[in-house]
Design a protein around this motif. Sequence first.
Motif, PDB file in Angstrom:
ATOM      1  N   VAL A 213       0.859  -1.187  -0.221  1.00 15.01           N
ATOM      2  CA  VAL A 213      -0.127  -0.091   0.079  1.00 15.01           C
ATOM      3  C   VAL A 213       0.790   1.304  -0.181  1.00 15.01           C
ATOM      4  CG1 VAL A 213      -2.302  -0.721   1.004  1.00 15.01           C
ATOM      5  CG2 VAL A 213      -0.126  -0.324   2.366  1.00 15.01           C
TER       6      VAL A 213
ATOM      7  N   PHE B 165      -0.838   1.361  -6.943  1.00 13.08           N
ATOM      8  CA  PHE B 165      -1.147   0.046  -7.538  1.00 13.08           C
ATOM      9  C   PHE B 165      -1.751   0.527  -9.069  1.00 13.08           C
ATOM     10  CE2 PHE B 165      -1.778  -1.816  -3.492  1.00 13.08           C
ATOM     11  CZ  PHE B 165      -1.648  -3.487  -3.672  1.00 13.08           C
TER      12      PHE B 165
ATOM     13  N   PRO C 295       2.917  -9.059  -8.567  1.00  9.66           N
ATOM     14  CA  PRO C 295       2.700  -8.407  -7.234  1.00  9.66           C
ATOM     15  C   PRO C 295       3.683  -7.594  -7.013  1.00  9.66           C
ATOM     16  CG  PRO C 295       1.986 -10.813  -7.345  1.00  9.66           C
ATOM     17  CD  PRO C 295       2.403 -10.392  -8.529  1.00  9.66           C
TER      18      PRO C 295
ATOM     19  N   ASN D  59       2.788  -4.182  -7.822  1.00 13.80           N
ATOM     20  CA  ASN D  59       1.547  -3.876  -7.514  1.00 13.80           C
ATOM     21  C   ASN D  59       0.770  -3.929  -8.716  1.00 13.80           C
ATOM     22  OD1 ASN D  59       1.575  -3.625  -4.960  1.00 13.80           O
ATOM     23  ND2 ASN D  59       1.521  -1.325  -4.880  1.00 13.80           N
ATOM     24  N   ILE D  60       1.067  -4.751  -9.797  1.00  8.50           N
ATOM     25  CA  ILE D  60       0.434  -4.991 -11.179  1.00  8.50           C
ATOM     26  C   ILE D  60      -0.684  -5.746 -10.878  1.00  8.50           C
ATOM     27  CG2 ILE D  60       0.501  -5.344 -13.533  1.00  8.50           C
ATOM     28  CD1 ILE D  60       2.408  -3.237 -12.682  1.00  8.50           C
ATOM     29  N   ALA D  61      -1.877  -5.244 -10.515  1.00  6.14           N
ATOM     30  CA  ALA D  61      -3.105  -6.007 -10.375  1.00  6.14           C
ATOM     31  C   ALA D  61      -3.334  -6.959 -11.443  1.00  6.14           C
ATOM     32  CB  ALA D  61      -4.365  -5.165  -9.952  1.00  6.14           C
TER      33      ALA D  61
ATOM     34  N   GLY E 252     -10.895  -0.318  -4.097  1.00  5.70           N
ATOM     35  CA  GLY E 252     -10.618  -0.926  -3.081  1.00  5.70           C
ATOM     36  C   GLY E 252      -9.017  -0.706  -2.685  1.00  5.70           C
ATOM     37  N   THR E 253      -7.996  -0.882  -3.637  1.00  7.03           N
ATOM     38  CA  THR E 253      -6.750  -0.571  -3.292  1.00  7.03           C
ATOM     39  C   THR E 253      -6.608   1.041  -2.931  1.00  7.03           C
ATOM     40  OG1 THR E 253      -6.097  -0.411  -5.827  1.00  7.03           O
ATOM     41  CG2 THR E 253      -5.696  -2.351  -4.698  1.00  7.03           C
TER      42      THR E 253
ATOM     43  N   SER F 164     -16.307  -5.049  -5.793  1.00  2.00           N
ATOM     44  CA  SER F 164     -15.091  -4.495  -6.212  1.00  2.00           C
ATOM     45  C   SER F 164     -14.270  -4.109  -5.188  1.00  2.00           C
ATOM     46  CB  SER F 164     -15.261  -3.259  -7.280  1.00  2.00           C
ATOM     47  OG  SER F 164     -16.275  -3.599  -8.559  1.00  2.00           O
ATOM     48  N   MET F 165     -14.886  -3.045  -4.431  1.00  2.00           N
ATOM     49  CA  MET F 165     -14.236  -2.570  -3.449  1.00  2.00           C
ATOM     50  C   MET F 165     -13.583  -3.568  -2.388  1.00  2.00           C
ATOM     51  SD  MET F 165     -13.449  -0.001  -1.102  1.00  2.00           S
ATOM     52  CE  MET F 165     -14.047   1.620  -1.655  1.00  2.00           C
ATOM     53  N   ALA F 166     -14.438  -4.771  -2.006  1.00  2.00           N
ATOM     54  CA  ALA F 166     -13.965  -5.649  -1.270  1.00  2.00           C
ATOM     55  C   ALA F 166     -12.541  -6.361  -1.892  1.00  2.00           C
ATOM     56  CB  ALA F 166     -14.871  -6.683  -1.041  1.00  2.00           C
ATOM     57  N   MET F 167     -12.852  -6.742  -3.241  1.00  2.00           N
ATOM     58  CA  MET F 167     -11.716  -7.262  -4.150  1.00  2.00           C
ATOM     59  C   MET F 167     -10.482  -6.332  -3.915  1.00  2.00           C
ATOM     60  SD  MET F 167     -13.935  -8.493  -7.174  1.00  2.00           S
ATOM     61  CE  MET F 167     -12.563  -9.237  -8.250  1.00  2.00           C
ATOM     62  N   GLY F 168     -10.520  -5.102  -4.225  1.00  2.00           N
ATOM     63  CA  GLY F 168      -9.353  -4.125  -3.986  1.00  2.00           C
ATOM     64  C   GLY F 168      -8.863  -4.304  -2.658  1.00  2.00           C
ATOM     65  N   ILE F 169      -9.708  -4.146  -1.828  1.00  3.31           N
ATOM     66  CA  ILE F 169      -9.232  -3.846  -0.413  1.00  3.31           C
ATOM     67  C   ILE F 169      -8.356  -5.352   0.013  1.00  3.31           C
ATOM     68  CG2 ILE F 169      -9.748  -4.157   2.265  1.00  3.31           C
ATOM     69  CD1 ILE F 169     -11.845  -2.199   1.468  1.00  3.31           C
TER      70      ILE F 169
ATOM     71  N   MET G 255      -6.715  -7.259  -2.174  1.00  2.00           N
ATOM     72  CA  MET G 255      -5.700  -7.160  -2.981  1.00  2.00           C
ATOM     73  C   MET G 255      -4.620  -6.434  -2.382  1.00  2.00           C
ATOM     74  SD  MET G 255      -5.681  -6.462  -6.920  1.00  2.00           S
ATOM     75  CE  MET G 255      -7.026  -7.670  -7.437  1.00  2.00           C
ATOM     76  N   ALA G 256      -5.174  -5.410  -1.698  1.00  2.00           N
ATOM     77  CA  ALA G 256      -3.981  -4.631  -0.956  1.00  2.00           C
ATOM     78  C   ALA G 256      -3.870  -5.268   0.369  1.00  2.00           C
ATOM     79  CB  ALA G 256      -4.694  -3.206  -0.814  1.00  2.00           C
TER      80      ALA G 256
ATOM     81  N   GLN H 161      -0.605 -16.139  -7.474  1.00  2.00           N
ATOM     82  CA  GLN H 161       0.209 -14.922  -6.879  1.00  2.00           C
ATOM     83  C   GLN H 161      -0.752 -14.067  -5.844  1.00  2.00           C
ATOM     84  OE1 GLN H 161       3.297 -13.045  -9.479  1.00  2.00           O
ATOM     85  NE2 GLN H 161       1.676 -13.842 -11.020  1.00  2.00           N
ATOM     86  N   TYR H 162      -2.148 -13.982  -6.351  1.00  2.00           N
ATOM     87  CA  TYR H 162      -2.846 -12.848  -5.650  1.00  2.00           C
ATOM     88  C   TYR H 162      -3.928 -13.644  -4.891  1.00  2.00           C
ATOM     89  CZ  TYR H 162      -1.244  -7.980  -6.624  1.00  2.00           C
ATOM     90  OH  TYR H 162      -0.550  -6.958  -6.630  1.00  2.00           O
TER      91      TYR H 162
END
Lengths: 385, 351
Positions: A116, A120, A166, A169-171, A186-187, B58-63, B65-66, B100-101
């Motif tokens: 973070v 991202f 990763p 940070n390449i989603a 989200g990120t 989407s928000m949950a997925m991004g959180i 992912m982070a 990876q993720y």
Amino acid sequence: MSYSKTTTSKSNSAKANFAKVATKKKSLVKMSSKKDDSKKSSALKTAKSISSTQSLGQLPDKVLVQMLDLMIKSRVLEERLIKIYRAGESYFWIGGPGEEAWGVPIGILANKGQGVKHDFMHLHYRCTPTLIAMGMNMKDSIRLMMNRATDPSTGGRNFSNHYCIPEMNIAPVTSPIGVQYGIALGTAHAQKRAGAKAISIVTGGDAGTAEGDFASCLVWASRKNNELPILITVQNNYWGISTSYEGQHGETNIADRARGFNIRSRVVNGNDPVESYIALKEEMDYIRKTGKPSFIEAKVSRLYGHSSASGANLVQNEEDCLKSFSEKLLSKKIITEKEIKTIWTTYEEEALRATEEARCEGVPTSESIWDHVFASNENSNWRKF
Amino acid sequence: MANMAQAIRLALNYSEKNLQLKDVFGQDVGAPLGGVFTATQGLKTSWNTPLDERGIISMAMGIAMAGDRCVAEIQFCDYIFNTIDLLKIAGNTLWCTNGQYNLPMTVMTPVGAGIRGSVYHSHSFDSWASRIQGWKVVMPSNPLDAYGLLLSAIKDPNPVLFLKPKALMRVRGEELIPGEPADEKELKTRIDAPIGDRSKWEPEWPNMQEYLVEIGKGKITRKGEQITVVSWGRHLLLANEVADELKASDVSVEVIDLRSIYPYDWGMIRTSVAKTGRVLIVNEDTEVTNFGEHLIYRVVQELFYQLLARPRLIAGKNVPGVGLHPNLEDATVPQKSEIKSAILELIEEVP
Ligand SMILES: Cc1ncc(C[n+]2csc(CCOP(=O)(O)OP(=O)(O)O)c2C)c(N)n1
Ligand SMILES: [Mg+2]
């Protein structure tokens, strides 16, 4: 509008074609600005003010040459991927030739790293230029193209240009159009919480902005006192496969939609790496400083059509940013013909070597389909429950 | 005893304190309401989202992912359908990226009929969910399991779908959750938001303990010899009631609360059916095609020669919705009487 035709007319020289397309694009802008004259679309104003002040001198020669170098590298790689497809060594190609002038500066300017505290990147399938500028090596892209087990992005599971790294940070790039606009929220939310001034950068095509996820992005990024540090971008190549821009859009510029959400927004010529670089830098700085979102629409070319499904042939009637930028640097004597040629040949050799090496690498095994359904390879096969 | 809404609240509070849960969000999930079933009242990390289900997933997925843990809510599963392709992506991200993720996210959503909710507050999602690979799917039938499954879901490194039988949200448990005050009234005063102005209200959270229900593990809720009934969620309670009633007439029914739809506890089903030779699966998602059919397929493949009767499924009728009038709802979702007669028929059947 002539944009409804992408032909491969071979009669005109690339340069003449560039001029022609430039006029066409200008006339489109003119037409829309006429429509909107009373309101004086500030997107157009911004675009104009940038192009009127733009000059190579705004960036150090070193950066200009670095950009050209990376643009060529990315193009060479994409053209190699197309050759791999033509040779029957891959099933499908889709990628970003024509977007180098826009994609390379993103990659140069991003705060690279994992987690973070770094940016991202929520990219779509035309972002090889950005990845190359971020340091991805050619062989990794070729491994993805040739579905090798060694492909670090997907292990041979997904299409070309569907990168995932990763460490930077390449989603993961996914095929469903537009979903990255939502996931980026989200990120960005997590980055905001971490407070390290890192941002989420999202890219996508013009046609894909009709998807609900694009609207979600505008809504969620701009909530009062809950704004998110996110750079929302659209690469407008005026096409969605065969659907023309006019066939889908009622808005003058896509960037205008952001303005309805009080999101700072501008249009840039994505065929100009200097204009793109400066705009990206300004917007990234703004987001890092304020924690608020910003929007850039970049007008770009689609130089090999949509994908291998439409032949992956070079189109003759759209600006080639490599040509125009090379010519600019040559005319200002920032680089010589010979140096440019050396860049091309060096990367061509590298790409060829990488292809030969990747060809010899292993492919995924049949048993591996059950790998990575659940984390740590916990069993997911019901036959073994 | 806590009801299921309180149990969920207690689990979320435990998780924000102890499991690094950073966000609990969804429509009306934050203050002042704390969720349409009050399951998220008083939490530190809860917040209201725009009315946008795709945005929520989407928000949950991004959180995730982070790298942060979150619980996202879809207000009713009736409104989750426009997110199915995002659920697909959340479930295939680890696989597509070759490991990876991983996305450690929990999505919770109320499911099922039983509250006269008419067409758009009665859908089920368990069978749909069983087709979304890469997800774990759980559905508790009581507050203690809701608590234990939710903690497991939040700890799990994979996406987990936590299905809340909406008709059970106010049903109290029979066992105390570790840390829960024994006095029901005390619990209520401490953690239920007051009616009226809540702006100054703060819950007084009990000191809850970690209690985990392992995902993938069922529970035998009634021991029996003649037939196995496999169910989950709201219908599990009906199966228990029927088993108790039939006991009086000397019919011995074994009831399994599956609790996890995927991965599921095949070992428990196999052992039980091998013993009883008869099996009935009960759930309220629609019958074509139903997750119970998969279980029956497996029973037939692996236990065919031990079966004494044809396996049977009772599920929701294959019609577009659950109608509001009780005649319509009752004819659509499985009723206790149907379960009882199916058991009696199965028991009569001989090879
Ligand atoms: C949700 C979804 N619908 C349809 C498709 C098929 N498809 C792939 S690319 C594309 C056009 C996208 O156009 P645009 O967003 O302008 O991006 P471009 O390809 O021009 O860069 C379509 C329709 C898809 N991949 N995902
Ligand atoms: Mg396009």
